[in-house]
Design a protein around this motif. Structure first.
Motif, PDB file in Angstrom:
ATOM      1  N   ALA A 177     -52.334   1.588 -13.352  1.00  0.00           N
ATOM      2  CA  ALA A 177     -51.981   1.952 -14.719  1.00  0.00           C
ATOM      3  C   ALA A 177     -50.652   1.313 -15.132  1.00  0.00           C
ATOM      4  CB  ALA A 177     -51.877   3.462 -14.851  1.00  0.00           C
ATOM      5  N   MET A 178     -50.547   1.018 -16.404  1.00  0.00           N
ATOM      6  CA  MET A 178     -49.322   0.464 -16.959  1.00  0.00           C
ATOM      7  C   MET A 178     -48.585   1.551 -17.729  1.00  0.00           C
ATOM      8  SD  MET A 178     -49.935  -2.470 -15.779  1.00  0.00           S
ATOM      9  CE  MET A 178     -48.540  -3.358 -16.444  1.00  0.00           C
ATOM     10  N   ASN A 179     -47.299   1.348 -17.983  1.00  0.00           N
ATOM     11  CA  ASN A 179     -46.503   2.276 -18.773  1.00  0.00           C
ATOM     12  C   ASN A 179     -45.928   1.498 -19.943  1.00  0.00           C
ATOM     13  OD1 ASN A 179     -45.590   5.050 -18.850  1.00  0.00           O
ATOM     14  ND2 ASN A 179     -43.524   4.234 -18.652  1.00  0.00           N
ATOM     15  N   VAL A 180     -46.442   1.721 -21.131  1.00  0.00           N
ATOM     16  CA  VAL A 180     -45.971   1.029 -22.323  1.00  0.00           C
ATOM     17  C   VAL A 180     -44.991   1.948 -23.037  1.00  0.00           C
ATOM     18  CG1 VAL A 180     -46.634  -0.107 -24.471  1.00  0.00           C
ATOM     19  CG2 VAL A 180     -48.176  -0.172 -22.514  1.00  0.00           C
ATOM     20  N   GLU A 181     -43.740   1.528 -23.133  1.00  0.00           N
ATOM     21  CA  GLU A 181     -42.691   2.365 -23.706  1.00  0.00           C
ATOM     22  C   GLU A 181     -42.711   2.247 -25.228  1.00  0.00           C
ATOM     23  OE1 GLU A 181     -39.145   1.068 -21.757  1.00  0.00           O
ATOM     24  OE2 GLU A 181     -39.653   2.084 -19.878  1.00  0.00           O
ATOM     25  N   LEU A 182     -42.747   3.424 -25.896  1.00  0.00           N
ATOM     26  CA  LEU A 182     -42.904   3.484 -27.338  1.00  0.00           C
ATOM     27  C   LEU A 182     -41.802   4.320 -27.970  1.00  0.00           C
ATOM     28  CD1 LEU A 182     -46.740   4.307 -27.368  1.00  0.00           C
ATOM     29  CD2 LEU A 182     -45.704   2.050 -27.629  1.00  0.00           C
ATOM     30  N   VAL A 183     -41.646   4.160 -29.289  1.00  0.00           N
ATOM     31  CA  VAL A 183     -40.748   4.986 -30.072  1.00  0.00           C
ATOM     32  C   VAL A 183     -41.392   5.201 -31.431  1.00  0.00           C
ATOM     33  CG1 VAL A 183     -39.451   2.981 -30.955  1.00  0.00           C
ATOM     34  CG2 VAL A 183     -38.352   5.250 -30.881  1.00  0.00           C
ATOM     35  N   VAL A 184     -41.185   6.385 -32.024  1.00  0.00           N
ATOM     36  CA  VAL A 184     -41.672   6.633 -33.382  1.00  0.00           C
ATOM     37  C   VAL A 184     -40.663   6.030 -34.355  1.00  0.00           C
ATOM     38  CG1 VAL A 184     -42.348   8.348 -35.088  1.00  0.00           C
ATOM     39  CG2 VAL A 184     -42.813   8.766 -32.662  1.00  0.00           C
ATOM     40  N   LYS A 185     -41.137   5.097 -35.161  1.00  0.00           N
ATOM     41  CA  LYS A 185     -40.268   4.398 -36.105  1.00  0.00           C
ATOM     42  C   LYS A 185     -41.032   4.155 -37.399  1.00  0.00           C
ATOM     43  CE  LYS A 185     -37.344   0.273 -36.478  1.00  0.00           C
ATOM     44  NZ  LYS A 185     -36.924  -0.985 -35.794  1.00  0.00           N
ATOM     45  N   ASP A 186     -40.431   4.549 -38.509  1.00  0.00           N
ATOM     46  CA  ASP A 186     -41.045   4.368 -39.833  1.00  0.00           C
ATOM     47  C   ASP A 186     -42.437   4.987 -39.901  1.00  0.00           C
ATOM     48  OD1 ASP A 186     -38.789   2.927 -40.656  1.00  0.00           O
ATOM     49  OD2 ASP A 186     -39.629   1.038 -39.916  1.00  0.00           O
ATOM     50  N   GLY A 187     -42.573   6.141 -39.247  1.00  0.00           N
ATOM     51  CA  GLY A 187     -43.822   6.886 -39.335  1.00  0.00           C
ATOM     52  C   GLY A 187     -44.957   6.355 -38.500  1.00  0.00           C
ATOM     53  N   THR A 188     -44.657   5.485 -37.519  1.00  0.00           N
ATOM     54  CA  THR A 188     -45.695   4.973 -36.626  1.00  0.00           C
ATOM     55  C   THR A 188     -45.130   4.848 -35.213  1.00  0.00           C
ATOM     56  OG1 THR A 188     -45.124   2.637 -36.999  1.00  0.00           O
ATOM     57  CG2 THR A 188     -46.784   3.604 -38.459  1.00  0.00           C
ATOM     58  N   PHE A 189     -46.031   4.812 -34.236  1.00  0.00           N
ATOM     59  CA  PHE A 189     -45.623   4.481 -32.876  1.00  0.00           C
ATOM     60  C   PHE A 189     -45.450   2.970 -32.789  1.00  0.00           C
ATOM     61  CE2 PHE A 189     -47.853   8.512 -32.048  1.00  0.00           C
ATOM     62  CZ  PHE A 189     -46.907   9.165 -31.271  1.00  0.00           C
ATOM     63  N   GLN A 190     -44.304   2.551 -32.255  1.00  0.00           N
ATOM     64  CA  GLN A 190     -44.037   1.123 -32.094  1.00  0.00           C
ATOM     65  C   GLN A 190     -43.509   0.870 -30.691  1.00  0.00           C
ATOM     66  OE1 GLN A 190     -41.632  -0.607 -35.235  1.00  0.00           O
ATOM     67  NE2 GLN A 190     -42.492   0.779 -36.784  1.00  0.00           N
ATOM     68  N   LEU A 191     -43.701  -0.366 -30.229  1.00  0.00           N
ATOM     69  CA  LEU A 191     -43.095  -0.746 -28.964  1.00  0.00           C
ATOM     70  C   LEU A 191     -41.589  -0.569 -29.075  1.00  0.00           C
ATOM     71  CD1 LEU A 191     -45.023  -4.024 -28.071  1.00  0.00           C
ATOM     72  CD2 LEU A 191     -45.284  -1.797 -27.002  1.00  0.00           C
ATOM     73  N   ASN A 192     -40.987   0.027 -28.069  1.00  0.00           N
ATOM     74  CA  ASN A 192     -39.545   0.186 -28.076  1.00  0.00           C
ATOM     75  C   ASN A 192     -38.892  -1.190 -28.030  1.00  0.00           C
ATOM     76  OD1 ASN A 192     -37.057   1.370 -28.085  1.00  0.00           O
ATOM     77  ND2 ASN A 192     -37.091   1.984 -25.936  1.00  0.00           N
ATOM     78  N   GLU A 193     -37.797  -1.348 -28.750  1.00  0.00           N
ATOM     79  CA  GLU A 193     -37.093  -2.624 -28.784  1.00  0.00           C
ATOM     80  C   GLU A 193     -36.739  -3.067 -27.377  1.00  0.00           C
ATOM     81  OE1 GLU A 193     -33.007  -4.404 -30.729  1.00  0.00           O
ATOM     82  OE2 GLU A 193     -33.993  -2.687 -31.647  1.00  0.00           O
ATOM     83  N   ALA A 194     -37.004  -4.325 -27.062  1.00  0.00           N
ATOM     84  CA  ALA A 194     -36.790  -4.858 -25.716  1.00  0.00           C
ATOM     85  C   ALA A 194     -37.594  -4.071 -24.700  1.00  0.00           C
ATOM     86  CB  ALA A 194     -35.314  -4.863 -25.340  1.00  0.00           C
ATOM     87  N   HIS A 195     -38.789  -3.588 -25.150  1.00  0.00           N
ATOM     88  CA  HIS A 195     -39.611  -2.735 -24.289  1.00  0.00           C
ATOM     89  C   HIS A 195     -40.041  -3.472 -23.039  1.00  0.00           C
ATOM     90  CE1 HIS A 195     -43.834  -3.977 -24.044  1.00  0.00           C
ATOM     91  NE2 HIS A 195     -44.068  -2.818 -23.458  1.00  0.00           N
ATOM     92  N   ALA A 196     -40.197  -2.712 -21.970  1.00  0.00           N
ATOM     93  CA  ALA A 196     -40.702  -3.274 -20.728  1.00  0.00           C
ATOM     94  C   ALA A 196     -41.851  -2.411 -20.256  1.00  0.00           C
ATOM     95  CB  ALA A 196     -39.605  -3.316 -19.659  1.00  0.00           C
ATOM     96  N   ALA A 197     -42.933  -3.034 -19.816  1.00  0.00           N
ATOM     97  CA  ALA A 197     -44.035  -2.288 -19.199  1.00  0.00           C
ATOM     98  C   ALA A 197     -43.824  -2.326 -17.700  1.00  0.00           C
ATOM     99  CB  ALA A 197     -45.371  -2.912 -19.548  1.00  0.00           C
ATOM    100  N   VAL A 198     -43.837  -1.165 -17.066  1.00  0.00           N
ATOM    101  CA  VAL A 198     -43.559  -1.102 -15.638  1.00  0.00           C
ATOM    102  C   VAL A 198     -44.656  -0.369 -14.921  1.00  0.00           C
ATOM    103  CG1 VAL A 198     -41.058  -1.227 -15.916  1.00  0.00           C
ATOM    104  CG2 VAL A 198     -42.180   0.984 -15.958  1.00  0.00           C
TER     105      VAL A 198
END
Length: 385
Positions: free
Chosen positions: A363-384
């Motif tokens: 399994a992968m871990n995709v790091e997200l943040v709620v921004k402007d009313g949507t889920f978005q990839l976190n800035e400089a996101h890393a999947a680990v």
């Protein structure tokens, strides 16, 4: 090789494998259906999850049965409403094991509801496939318990790394559902965060039907954390976020992947802006299999799929692959899960089980943040991993 590059390669190879699972030009399935039993919530506080499951199941069945079904027979499911209540999941289990037409069971939604019913399925030798059951002990109930849900033993250390290493939180307060799943997840998170150098300044459990968190949030505020961790579902998580904002708590909030749904944003509104979470699935993933799934889901339902839609879809595709390869009786499905390899998966790229844990690796871990009313990839996101 970079992780995201590996994901692209996995997606391309999985898309190619899909041809073998649903061959183009096959005659639509006819005849007597093959039935899977589904135990899950259609009413009660978790009813929305059951509705999300059905959308994922039905999209997969369109493809499976349109592509010839299981050796010409259509695949179908019988959904029994358990409200994700352990008492009701036991009654559903008794009904399914006594019905010879049910060849395997999917569900229940919560780990406690599934684990209450596990002894019944194990004794009857009917596969219980808990595709949203992340409690580390779920598959320990017997060799007929299988899951493609990532165990909390694997997820919560990733959540701790997100909070401590990526976001720099040092004094964390944890709010958690006061269920076996919630307490176990909290314990794993707390240990991992402490091992990474963080201090846990408060832990507060709450009941699933709790509505007023004001006194809890006062205790949390007085502990002077620099961040909050929510081990919640999306409905209670959104309510806590709203009340935290009303109480003037403007700290960074990290939430377990169980909040990852458009409903979290719908229920939480502005209060969930800036909340961090992670997921095994993200509709913006560039893998071909994910893009194809999202396009088909939007065409059928007019909206973007979430992780619960994806898990339900994956599970139906997987069960079809197992039955095509190994057979449709109860024992063949049990044995086939141990043998199946590299089944295309929106969540995993390819699905193969660790036969010791009866869970899926990779399994992968995709790091997200709620921004402007949507889920978005976190800035400089890393999947680990």
């Amino acid at each position: 090789m970079p992780v995201l590059h590996r994901r692209l390669l996995l997606g391309a190879s999985a898309a190619a494998l899909l041809v073998a699972i649903a061959p183009a030009g096959a005659e639509p399935a006819k005849g007597e259906p093959i039935y899977l039993g589904v135990s899950g919530p259609l009413t009660g506080p978790n009813a929305q999850y059951g509705a999300q499951w059905k959308m994922g199941f039905d999209l997969a069945l369109d493809e499976i049965n349109g592509g010839g079904g299981i050796k010409g027979r259509p695949l179908a499911y019988q959904f029994e409403d358990s409200q994700s209540d352990p008492r009701q999941s036991v009654a559903v289990a008794q009904k399914f094991v006594a019905d010879p037409k049910i060849v395997a069971e999917l569900g229940d939604f919560s780990s406690p509801a599934s684990m209450a019913a596990s002894p019944i399925y194990q004794k009857a030798k009917l596969v219980q496939f808990g595709f949203t059951n992340s409690h580390p002990d779920f598959t320990k109930g017997g060799d007929y318990m299988w899951s493609n849900s990532v165990s909390q033993a694997d997820e919560q250390p990733l959540s701790a790394a997100y909070a401590v290493k990526r976001l720099g939180l040092k004094r964390i307060a944890v709010l958690h559902l006061n269920t076996d799943w919630g307490r176990t997840s909290k314990d794993i998170f707390v240990k991992a965060a402490k091992d990474m150098g963080a201090e846990i300044v408060a832990t507060e459990g709450y009941l699933a039907d709790e509505k007023d968190f004001r006194s809890t949030l006062v205790r949390v505020r007085d502990a002077k954390p620099d961040g909050l961790m929510l081990i919640s579902y999306y409905s209670d998580g959104a309510l806590i976020a709203r009340q935290a904002k009303q109480a003037g708590l403007t700290l960074p909030i990290v939430a377990a992947s169980s909040v990852y749904s458009p409903k979290f944003i719908e229920l939480g509104g502005d209060a969930v802006e800036g909340i961090y979470t992670a997921s095994r699935y993200f509709p913006g993933d560039s893998r071909p299999l994910v893009k194809e799934f999202v396009a088909k889901f939007k065409a059928k339902y007019g909206k973007e799929p979430d992780a619960f839609n994806a898990y339900a879809y994956d599970t139906m595709i997987l069960m079809a692959a197992v039955m095509r390869e190994s057979g449709t009786d109860r024992k063949s499905i049990h044995d086939g899960l141990a043998k199946v390899k590299d089944v295309p998966s929106v969540i995993f790229g390819k699905t193969t089980f660790d036969t010791k844990t009866r869970r899926v690796d990779g399994a992968m871990n995709v790091e997200l943040v709620v921004k402007d009313g949507t889920f978005q990839l976190n800035e400089a996101h890393a999947a680990v991993r």
